[in-house]
Design an enzyme around this catalytic site. Structure first.
Site, PDB file in Angstrom:
ATOM      1  CB  CYS A   1      12.842   8.667   8.359  1.00  0.00           C
ATOM      2  SG  CYS A   1      13.853   7.595   7.358  1.00  0.00           S
TER       3      CYS A   1
ATOM      4  CE  LYS B   1      -1.872   3.073   1.996  1.00  0.00           C
ATOM      5  NZ  LYS B   1      -1.729   4.479   1.566  1.00  0.00           N
TER       6      LYS B   1
ATOM      7  CD  GLU C   1       9.927  12.740  11.519  1.00  0.00           C
ATOM      8  OE1 GLU C   1       8.802  12.266  11.740  1.00  0.00           O
ATOM      9  OE2 GLU C   1      10.868  12.096  11.055  1.00  0.00           O
TER      10      GLU C   1
ATOM     11  CD  GLU D   1      13.033   0.821   9.489  1.00  0.00           C
ATOM     12  OE1 GLU D   1      13.463   1.735  10.215  1.00  0.00           O
ATOM     13  OE2 GLU D   1      13.709  -0.147   9.136  1.00  0.00           O
TER      14      GLU D   1
HETATM   15  P1  NAD Z   1       2.005   8.495   7.572  1.00  0.00           P
HETATM   16  O1  NAD Z   1       2.254   7.727   8.803  1.00  0.00           O
HETATM   17  O2  NAD Z   1       0.882   9.455   7.557  1.00  0.00           O
HETATM   18  O3  NAD Z   1       1.755   7.539   6.324  1.00  0.00           O
HETATM   19  C1  NAD Z   1       2.590   6.429   6.061  1.00  0.00           C
HETATM   20  C2  NAD Z   1       1.766   5.403   5.328  1.00  0.00           C
HETATM   21  O4  NAD Z   1       0.760   4.923   6.215  1.00  0.00           O
HETATM   22  C3  NAD Z   1       1.035   5.932   4.090  1.00  0.00           C
HETATM   23  O5  NAD Z   1       1.028   4.930   3.093  1.00  0.00           O
HETATM   24  C4  NAD Z   1      -0.369   6.167   4.614  1.00  0.00           C
HETATM   25  O6  NAD Z   1      -1.360   6.095   3.615  1.00  0.00           O
HETATM   26  C5  NAD Z   1      -0.512   5.015   5.586  1.00  0.00           C
HETATM   27  N1  NAD Z   1      -1.523   5.225   6.628  1.00  0.00           N
HETATM   28  C6  NAD Z   1      -1.992   6.410   7.125  1.00  0.00           C
HETATM   29  N2  NAD Z   1      -2.956   6.167   8.040  1.00  0.00           N
HETATM   30  C7  NAD Z   1      -3.095   4.819   8.130  1.00  0.00           C
HETATM   31  C8  NAD Z   1      -3.926   3.953   8.913  1.00  0.00           C
HETATM   32  N3  NAD Z   1      -4.803   4.429   9.794  1.00  0.00           N
HETATM   33  N4  NAD Z   1      -3.765   2.611   8.758  1.00  0.00           N
HETATM   34  C9  NAD Z   1      -2.868   2.106   7.887  1.00  0.00           C
HETATM   35  N5  NAD Z   1      -2.084   2.881   7.102  1.00  0.00           N
HETATM   36  C10 NAD Z   1      -2.179   4.226   7.239  1.00  0.00           C
HETATM   37  O7  NAD Z   1       3.395   9.161   7.254  1.00  0.00           O
HETATM   38  P2  NAD Z   1       3.787   9.950   5.947  1.00  0.00           P
HETATM   39  O8  NAD Z   1       3.202  11.299   6.074  1.00  0.00           O
HETATM   40  O9  NAD Z   1       3.469   9.151   4.752  1.00  0.00           O
HETATM   41  O10 NAD Z   1       5.399   9.963   6.090  1.00  0.00           O
HETATM   42  C11 NAD Z   1       6.046  10.807   6.943  1.00  0.00           C
HETATM   43  C12 NAD Z   1       6.467  10.107   8.227  1.00  0.00           C
HETATM   44  O11 NAD Z   1       7.093   8.854   7.960  1.00  0.00           O
HETATM   45  C13 NAD Z   1       7.502  10.891   8.982  1.00  0.00           C
HETATM   46  O12 NAD Z   1       7.193  10.847  10.350  1.00  0.00           O
HETATM   47  C14 NAD Z   1       8.807  10.159   8.690  1.00  0.00           C
HETATM   48  O13 NAD Z   1       9.843  10.333   9.584  1.00  0.00           O
HETATM   49  C15 NAD Z   1       8.360   8.771   8.624  1.00  0.00           C
HETATM   50  N6  NAD Z   1       9.301   7.974   7.817  1.00  0.00           N
HETATM   51  C16 NAD Z   1      10.136   7.105   8.458  1.00  0.00           C
HETATM   52  C17 NAD Z   1      11.062   6.373   7.746  1.00  0.00           C
HETATM   53  C18 NAD Z   1      11.992   5.419   8.432  1.00  0.00           C
HETATM   54  O14 NAD Z   1      12.623   4.630   7.776  1.00  0.00           O
HETATM   55  N7  NAD Z   1      12.120   5.439   9.721  1.00  0.00           N
HETATM   56  C19 NAD Z   1      11.134   6.515   6.369  1.00  0.00           C
HETATM   57  C20 NAD Z   1      10.261   7.396   5.744  1.00  0.00           C
HETATM   58  C21 NAD Z   1       9.327   8.131   6.489  1.00  0.00           C
END
Ligand code: NAD
Length: 477
Positions: free
Chosen positions: A280, A171, A379, A246
């Site tokens: 991240c 997804k 963040e 992650e």
């Molecule tokens: P997000 O958590 O909003 O979304 C991540 C994914 O989760 C997306 O595909 C989103 O559609 C999905 N999602 C959202 N709500 C959900 C739910 N209720 N159930 C299941 N899936 C759901 O984060 P984002 O805005 O896409 O990314 C930014 C964040 O991700 C930042 O906090 C960043 O640090 C973190 N990040 C971490 C890493 C790492 O390796 N540690 C890498 C990239 C991003």
């Protein structure tokens, strides 16, 4: 119009609904995605399960490796095309988009070579017994991917899962699906069986939630925000499904007075402006020895003033943020800084060619940020670097560890004993000394501690997380 990719076929969502795809460089829609629902996830999980039972389980590790290597070559051949897709979809400057496509090829190459090197052990036990362990795949793994590095995160997560013998339902984030839909087509072209890689697009709270809840998913790999990470864990806990998380970071770069500043300055700047700070592992806090605080801030300030921000295709230092809400999030942090009287040292410049409707933010260097202020704690996920001074090694370590995160830390010093002392004391999944993870480090295990998550992806280590260990004890004597 983009379609889901299930069982090697492109198909519309059962919902009949779509989502607009915006170009972050001008904020305008240019394509549409499927707004999928639980029915589409169910279809993808069934396709994956069929593939696992009928084909993938019987495919040798060597053959899985050959397929992954073919996919690596195919991605490399299509690197320019994939980079162009990612550039438009995510607003990445050309250099970054190309680097991401090549990193994807490199992940598949690494995991291609790893498939037939993953094995169990034989264990000493009582007389008359032989005991061995098998590393078995979970089965159908679910992958929830964020928008900041779709190709790279797909490579490390899906690459590792396939290498370990799993089949995948992915997804992608609603803001960044296009490159992954194309990669799944390329995988089918090189011979991946129908159902091995399935991509279902849509909103997180709809289709992401359906994926996390589906009883046919045996492992969830989630990369995203800590808040959603909590939801995923709660949902997965109800059926005891293992999860790798992650999550984000607020990573410190610690610069001691004896550091090679010529080496440190460009790396410190890049670590916060790469991908417009939406990384991240961004080096979001710079902790500076008070002996060199003023002169180093001056150098960093000069470097920030040189930075140019603009449309992705112009390939400047910084592209747009992913979407308007992300831009607003960064503005809110900066307005909080102003209210709190946190001084700004310098800002980069948004070029005249940048359309008003694009999601731009000039890189910003702030100083004397109080350790307990939200700017130093949360963040931002934008190009904002927070500087603070430290008095000695203990103080540096205390500041570095003073957030809920623990993903990456950078340490800059020529003192070898200090390098080890500080690395040991940092609460962090990765410590980079006199560097900040050059080249992406496909080979290096990656993950966090504390609210940055748990489990490891990348490197050989990831394969252990994508398997379960079975112990077999045989009595023969
Ligand atoms: P997000 O958590 O909003 O979304 C991540 C994914 O989760 C997306 O595909 C989103 O559609 C999905 N999602 C959202 N709500 C959900 C739910 N209720 N159930 C299941 N899936 C759901 O984060 P984002 O805005 O896409 O990314 C930014 C964040 O991700 C930042 O906090 C960043 O640090 C973190 N990040 C971490 C890493 C790492 O390796 N540690 C890498 C990239 C991003």
């Amino acid at each position: 119009m983009q379609l889901n990719f299930i069982a090697n076929a492109s198909m519309a969502s059962a919902s009949g609904r779509t989502l607009a795809v915006l170009d972050p460089s001008d904020g305008q829609p240019f394509d549409e995605l499927q707004r999928s629902n639980a029915q589409d996830i169910d279809q993808a999980v069934h396709a994956a399960r069929q593939c696992f039972d009928a084909v993938w389980l019987k495919t040798s590790a060597a053959e899985r490796g050959r397929l992954l290597m073919r996919l690596s070559h195919k991605v490399a051949e299509h690197a320019e095309e994939l980079a162009a897709i990612e550039q438009r979809d995510c607003g990445k400057p050309t250099k970054q988009a190309r680097a991401d496509a090549l990193a994807l090829a490199r992940y598949f190459e690494f995991y291609a070579g790893a498939c037939d090197k993953l094995h169990g052990e034989t264990l000493p036990y009582q007389d008359g017994y032989s005991v061995l362990t098998w590393r078995e795949p979970h089965g159908v793994t679910g992958h929830i991917v964020p928008w900041n590095y779709p190709m790279q995160i797909f490579g490390r997560s899906v690459g590792g899962a396939l290498a370990a013998g799993n089949v995948c339902v992915v997804k992608p984030a609603e803001d960044a699906c296009l490159s992954l839909l194309r990669v799944a087509q390329l995988a089918a072209e090189v011979g991946f069986p129908a159902g091995a890689i399935n991509i279902v697009t849509g909103y997180g709270h709809e289709v992401g939630d359906a994926l996390a809840r589906h009883p046919g998913i045996q492992h969830i790999s989630f990369t995203g925000s800590p808040g959603v990470g909590t939801l995923i864990q709660q949902v997965a806990a109800e059926r005891h499904c293992p999860v790798t998380l992650e999550l984000g970071g607020k990573s410190p770069q610690i610069i001691f007075a004896d550091a090679d500043l010529n080496a440190a300055v460009p790396v410190v700047v890049n670590a916060i402006v790469q991908n417009a700070g939406q990384t991240c592992s961004a080096g979001a806090r710079v902790l500076i020895d008070s002996l060199i605080y003023e002169p180093l801030l001056e150098r960093l300030g000069q470097a920030f003033e040189q930075l140019r921000v603009g449309p992705a295709a112009l390939d400047l230092d910084v592209g747009p943020l992913i979407r308007q809400s992300q831009q607003q999030r960064v503005w809110d942090f900066l307005s909080d800084a102003q209210v709190a009287g946190i001084p700004m040292v310098a800002q980069g410049q948004i070029v005249d060619e940048a359309p008003e409707s694009g999601f731009y933010q000039a890189p910003t260097l702030l100083r004397d940020v109080p350790v307990d202020h939200r700017l130093a704690q949360e963040e931002i996920f934008g190009p904002v670097l927070c500087a603070m001074a430290f008095e000695d090694e203990d103080h540096a370590v205390a500041l570095a560890n003073a957030t809920r995160f623990g993903l990456v830390a950078g340490v800059w010093t020529r003192d070898g004993a200090r390098q080890f002392r500080v690395a040991k004391r940092l609460h962090s999944g990765q410590v980079f000394i006199n560097n900040y993870g050059a080249g992406g480090g496909v080979e290096l295990p990656f993950g966090g501690v504390k609210s940055s998550g748990y489990g490891r992806e990348k490197g050989f280590e990831a394969l252990y997380g994508f398997t379960t260990l079975k112990t077999v004890a045989i009595r023969h004597g």
